[in-house]
Design an enzyme around this catalytic site. Structure first.
Site, PDB file in Angstrom:
ATOM      1  N   LYS A 102       0.831  -1.220   0.000  1.00  0.00           N
ATOM      2  CA  LYS A 102       0.000   0.000   0.000  1.00  0.00           C
ATOM      3  C   LYS A 102       0.861   1.264   0.000  1.00  0.00           C
ATOM      4  CE  LYS A 102      -2.411  -0.920   3.635  1.00  0.00           C
ATOM      5  NZ  LYS A 102      -1.799  -2.246   3.864  1.00  0.00           N
ATOM      6  N   THR A 104       3.862   1.535  -1.169  1.00  0.00           N
ATOM      7  CA  THR A 104       4.496   1.591  -2.488  1.00  0.00           C
ATOM      8  C   THR A 104       3.520   2.155  -3.520  1.00  0.00           C
ATOM      9  OG1 THR A 104       5.666  -0.389  -1.776  1.00  0.00           O
ATOM     10  CG2 THR A 104       5.899   0.208  -4.078  1.00  0.00           C
ATOM     11  N   ARG A 126       2.391   7.422   7.360  1.00  0.00           N
ATOM     12  CA  ARG A 126       2.698   7.275   8.791  1.00  0.00           C
ATOM     13  C   ARG A 126       4.207   7.162   8.985  1.00  0.00           C
ATOM     14  NH1 ARG A 126      -0.612   2.129  10.372  1.00  0.00           N
ATOM     15  NH2 ARG A 126      -0.073   1.611   8.236  1.00  0.00           N
ATOM     16  N   LYS A 137       9.242  -7.264   9.333  1.00  0.00           N
ATOM     17  CA  LYS A 137       8.592  -6.553   8.225  1.00  0.00           C
ATOM     18  C   LYS A 137       9.535  -5.563   7.537  1.00  0.00           C
ATOM     19  CE  LYS A 137       4.077  -4.506   7.293  1.00  0.00           C
ATOM     20  NZ  LYS A 137       4.293  -3.135   6.865  1.00  0.00           N
ATOM     21  N   ALA A 356      -2.547  -0.235  12.818  1.00  0.00           N
ATOM     22  CA  ALA A 356      -3.959  -0.344  12.417  1.00  0.00           C
ATOM     23  C   ALA A 356      -4.672  -1.517  13.067  1.00  0.00           C
ATOM     24  CB  ALA A 356      -4.053  -0.474  10.907  1.00  0.00           C
ATOM     25  N   PHE A 387      -3.155  -2.039   6.843  1.00  0.00           N
ATOM     26  CA  PHE A 387      -3.716  -3.391   6.675  1.00  0.00           C
ATOM     27  C   PHE A 387      -4.898  -3.410   5.700  1.00  0.00           C
ATOM     28  CE2 PHE A 387      -1.748  -3.868  11.050  1.00  0.00           C
ATOM     29  CZ  PHE A 387      -0.608  -4.483  10.562  1.00  0.00           C
ATOM     30  N   PHE A 475       3.940  -8.177  -9.463  1.00  0.00           N
ATOM     31  CA  PHE A 475       5.235  -8.811  -9.135  1.00  0.00           C
ATOM     32  C   PHE A 475       5.736  -9.511 -10.399  1.00  0.00           C
ATOM     33  CE2 PHE A 475       3.550  -7.847  -5.116  1.00  0.00           C
ATOM     34  CZ  PHE A 475       4.527  -7.976  -4.138  1.00  0.00           C
ATOM     35  N   TRP A 504       6.722  -0.254  -8.969  1.00  0.00           N
ATOM     36  CA  TRP A 504       7.859  -0.845  -8.240  1.00  0.00           C
ATOM     37  C   TRP A 504       9.072  -0.956  -9.176  1.00  0.00           C
ATOM     38  CZ3 TRP A 504      10.629  -5.517  -8.746  1.00  0.00           C
ATOM     39  CH2 TRP A 504      11.512  -5.805  -7.672  1.00  0.00           C
TER      40      TRP A 504
END
Length: 624
Positions: A102, A104, A126, A137, A356, A387, A475, A504
């Site tokens: 999200k 990205t 954030r 992560k 979240a 999330f 991807f 990306w």
């Protein structure tokens, strides 16, 4: 004439300025290098140059080094008559533990809007917690050719906001324990002499003490006139240690601090109690920073924070402890959003970082409001909710939009083929372990089966009456047939559009189609509405979220949860919005149930309140 000319010039300088943004050139490489290599290969603009390009005045920024600056809230007053831009929320489907991109997508979208379509845009993100950054992560600056730079600055201390929250939070925790110790070991008279000392032969109440006297119904201003009974009422908060809800915090995953014993030194006279550390971003002060609208509003919210109950069952607040001013002064710089930039030199605000799953999971109201003024009427502000849409987006609408009064124009729903395959019955995805072959080879059946989760999240968005654009974050292992299938199903399920995104690997250029779809969707009719009325009883509000959003059959409250609901209702907190603390890995309370679980009863194990932030938070299942 000179006077008139100077005044005209000054008025001119205060007006909204058209952006003169010079974007940075990107030369994407193939194969795509690591995030840190990409970040370090780009030379960011000096932050004062960026600030000038987007119309900030020199006295509206406070520069931290070369690439970060705080923006002062005075800008809101200067541009108060300037119409807002369009407001876009990026949410997602139920993610794998790896995250679906999200942040990205948010960065890719603003790079596309501004660097490629020449539309003013701002990303509001954030600030990442050190917990995930040094955990599994990793950072939260986006990835590939859609990042906030410099990545190390963004992911580490930034401008010290989280440290300020830690300091304020722990000051309040220290004040709670110190107050209990002093009340347990001193007479009323000794306490009174400490709280209202004689200074230079004079004795007087402070403003915060006078406010406390008024709350107690004692309308006196001279410390010498209180009766013994009034002195006792004034000096004793009578905190019941078993009801303390205010914990200490640290912004590190330090598992051995989850349960601790405090008060073991001899100087604490045997007042030992069990306590715990939480992660700093879970502090209610972080939620307040994210929801506040001004310094005055923040101070009022900090004062309302409930830390415990007294022995009669009444709430004890930070205001009762007399520390509101101290907390506010520790937070005076943290309230200002931090300006940074993307890889293509477009502006970003980084401000506040509540999780979240256990908090409301959105960046600050203030950053959004300032950005909406700066982009101008035709510009876009893109912000992100943590999330899946069932958690972050639901809280964005029901909690954040209520606090800000802002209405979003579009929701961008991020999906990935790998997450859809997982929802279709693919093998477990574990952080740190290589993906199984089902995720790296074409499997149309798994994708089709998993699209049920995407459809459900589109339906959740439609409950709020806002158009939704699906962004499929591509991807390199996704096949063209899989991509076409997802886009087709998304459009059939009520999405305004569904677009594959290549930001990306290609930067903003790879998200131009998404930017065009968002621009079109923003001009659609918008019939935004909240999910529930605040006047509903607490249990009914929880039930509405469980049934309409999660798809539960009903809810079941534990006896603890029920008694807390009764207590909060009695204390007058029944009309606050709800912030569900629930796993983010499933629509249900059981992380292993993927797709769209049905027929489950949602267990509410406990219910707590963040009165300063302004919400009640039920704990669902085993969430800690």
């Amino acid at each position: 004439q000179n006077m008139v000319k100077n005044t005209e010039r000054w008025i001119q300088s205060q007006q909204y300025k058209k952006w003169e943004l010079h974007c940075l050139k990107l030369q994407p490489l193939s194969p795509v290098p690591s995030d840190i290599e990409i970040s370090r290969a780009q030379s960011p603009k000096a932050v004062d140059v960026l600030a000038k390009e987007i119309g900030l005045l020199t006295d509206e920024i406070e520069i931290y080094g070369q690439t970060k600056a705080k923006v002062r809230l005075s800008l809101l007053e200067r541009l108060k008559d300037q119409p807002d831009g369009k407001y876009v929320l990026v949410a997602g489907i139920t993610p794998t533990p790896l995250g679906e991109g999200k942040s990205t997508v948010t960065i890719g979208l603003v790079q596309a809007l501004t660097a490629h379509l020449n539309i003013n845009s701002f990303a509001c993100l954030r600030q990442p917690s050190q917990g995930p950054t040094f955990g599994v992560k990793g950072g939260a600056a986006g990835g590939g050719y859609a990042q906030v730079i410099p990545m190390e600055e963004f992911n580490l201390h930034l401008t010290g906001d989280i440290h300020a929250i830690t300091a304020a939070n722990n000051l309040l925790a220290a004040a709670v324990d110190a107050r209990i110790l002093h009340e347990n070991t001193q007479s009323d008279k000794a306490l009174y002499n400490r709280l209202v000392p004689v200074v230079n032969g004079m004795r007087g109440f402070s403003a915060i003490q006078l406010a406390r006297l008024r709350r107690l119904g004692i309308n006196k201003t001279d410390p010498g006139t209180l009766t013994e009974e009034e002195i006792s009422k004034f000096v004793r908060l009578d905190i019941d240690p078993s009801t303390i809800t205010w914990q200490r915090v640290v912004d590190t995953n330090d598992r051995f601090l989850r349960k601790i014993t405090v008060g073991q030194a001899n100087s604490e006279k045997g007042f030992v109690r069990q306590a715990q550390f939480d992660i700093a971003v879970a502090s209610e002060i972080m939620a307040i920073l994210a929801l506040t609208t001004s310094l005055q509003d923040m101070k009022e919210r900090l004062g309302k924070m409930v830390v415990a109950n007294d022995k009669k069952g009444q709430p004890v607040t930070a205001e009762d402890l007399g520390v509101t001013g101290a907390l506010a002064v520790l937070m005076k710089d943290a309230i200002k959003p931090t300006l940074m930039q993307t890889l293509e030199g477009t502006p970003v605000f980084v401000h506040a970082g509540p999780f979240a799953n256990i908090a409301h999971g959105n960046s600050s109201v203030l950053a959004d409001k300032i950005a909406l003024k700066l982009v101008g009427e035709k510009g876009f502000v893109v912000t992100e909710a943590g999330f899946g849409a069932d958690i972050g987006m639901e809280k964005f609408f029901n909690i954040k939009c209520r606090a800000s009064g802002l209405v979003p124009s579009v929701v961008v729903l991020v999906a990935t083929v790998r997450a859809l395959k997982m929802h279709g019955g693919g093998p477990n995805v574990t952080a740190g372990a290589p993906l199984k072959k089902e995720y790296t080879e074409e499997n149309l059946q798994l994708v089709a089966d998993g699209c049920c989760n995407l459809q459900k999240q589109i339906q959740i968005t439609q409950l709020f009456g806002v158009p939704v654009v699906v962004a499929l974050n591509i991807f390199k292992t996704d096949s063209p047939a899989e991509v076409d299938l997802v886009c087709k199903i998304a459009k059939q399920s009520g999405a305004f559009d569904a677009v594959p995104c290549y930001h990306w690997s290609a930067g903003g250029r790879g998200a131009v189609k998404l930017a065009q779809a968002v621009e079109k969707a923003a001009n659609q009719k918008n019939s935004f509405k909240y999910l529930y009325n605040l006047e509903l009883p607490i249990v009914e509000k929880i039930r509405v979220i469980a049934q309409k959003v999660y798809g539960a059959e009903d809810i079941e409250l534990s006896p603890t949860a029920q008694s807390q609901v009764d207590r909060y209702t009695r204390q007058g907190f029944g009309n606050l919005p709800i912030c569900m603390a629930k796993t983010h890995l499933s629509l249900s309370h059981q992380p292993e149930r993927k797709g769209v679980p049905t027929g489950f009863i949602l267990p509410i194990s406990d219910v707590r309140a963040s009165i300063g932030a302004g919400f009640i938070y039920p704990l669902v299942g085993t969430v800690s």
